[in-house]
Design a protein around this motif. Structure first.
Motif, PDB file in Angstrom:
ATOM      1  N   ASN A 107     -22.025  18.918  88.720  1.00  0.00           N
ATOM      2  CA  ASN A 107     -22.304  17.496  88.913  1.00  0.00           C
ATOM      3  C   ASN A 107     -22.247  17.074  90.373  1.00  0.00           C
ATOM      4  N   ARG A 108     -21.830  17.963  91.254  1.00  0.00           N
ATOM      5  CA  ARG A 108     -21.769  17.643  92.674  1.00  0.00           C
ATOM      6  C   ARG A 108     -23.175  17.433  93.243  1.00  0.00           C
ATOM      7  N   VAL A 109     -24.145  18.177  92.749  1.00  0.00           N
ATOM      8  CA  VAL A 109     -25.524  18.058  93.216  1.00  0.00           C
ATOM      9  C   VAL A 109     -26.218  16.994  92.376  1.00  0.00           C
ATOM     10  N   MET A 110     -26.757  15.971  93.052  1.00  0.00           N
ATOM     11  CA  MET A 110     -27.404  14.886  92.330  1.00  0.00           C
ATOM     12  C   MET A 110     -28.785  15.321  91.841  1.00  0.00           C
ATOM     13  N   LEU A 111     -29.195  14.751  90.734  1.00  0.00           N
ATOM     14  CA  LEU A 111     -30.529  15.014  90.218  1.00  0.00           C
ATOM     15  C   LEU A 111     -31.557  14.292  91.084  1.00  0.00           C
TER      16      LEU A 111
END
Length: 139
Positions: A107-111
């Motif tokens: 979840n650290r990397v945003m979509l």
């Protein structure tokens, strides 16, 4: 049977009072199959000589008074049979901490943002069967 009554007592001591009548018999069947499989595996392991835990003697060989015919089940063979059954029969859940770490890392990397022309293009609503006013009178 006596074992079924014992299982009834164990279930009631755990606070389980409502269960089907065949549950203790299924538990007995599972326990019998599991125990017989463990004992047969450990008998085979001790017969094949996988239990080399005897301390070495002065000449460098292992002290073993067992004739090696597999009639005795050793503790090490029994432990090895149980460990092999645990690895193959029972699947343990992944640790919760590890799952939380993986979720935080994912979840650290945003979509990416959704573009206006992104995805499948649908026809105008009057040609779609799931549209609000679909009827054949208009056509």
């Amino acid at each position: 049977p006596r074992d079924a009554r014992l299982l009834h007592l164990i279930l009631s001591s755990l606070g389980i009072h409502s269960y089907q009548e065949r549950v203790p018999l299924q538990l007995l069947d599972f326990a019998y199959r599991y125990t017989s499989a463990i004992l047969s595996d450990s008998l085979r392991l001790s017969a094949e000589g996988y239990n080399s835990t005897a301390p070495p003697n002065r000449r460098g060989g292992a002290q073993n008074n067992d004739p090696g015919d597999g009639s005795n089940i050793t503790v090490s063979a029994l432990r090895q049979a149980i460990a092999s059954r645990l690895d193959s029969s029972f699947v343990t859940a992944l640790p919760k901490e590890w799952m939380l770490e993986q979720a935080q890392e994912r979840n650290r990397v945003m979509l990416p943002k959704v573009e206006k022309g992104f995805g499948m293009q649908l026809p105008p609503e009057r040609y779609v069967l799931t549209g609000t006013p679909w009827g054949l009178r208009d056509e």
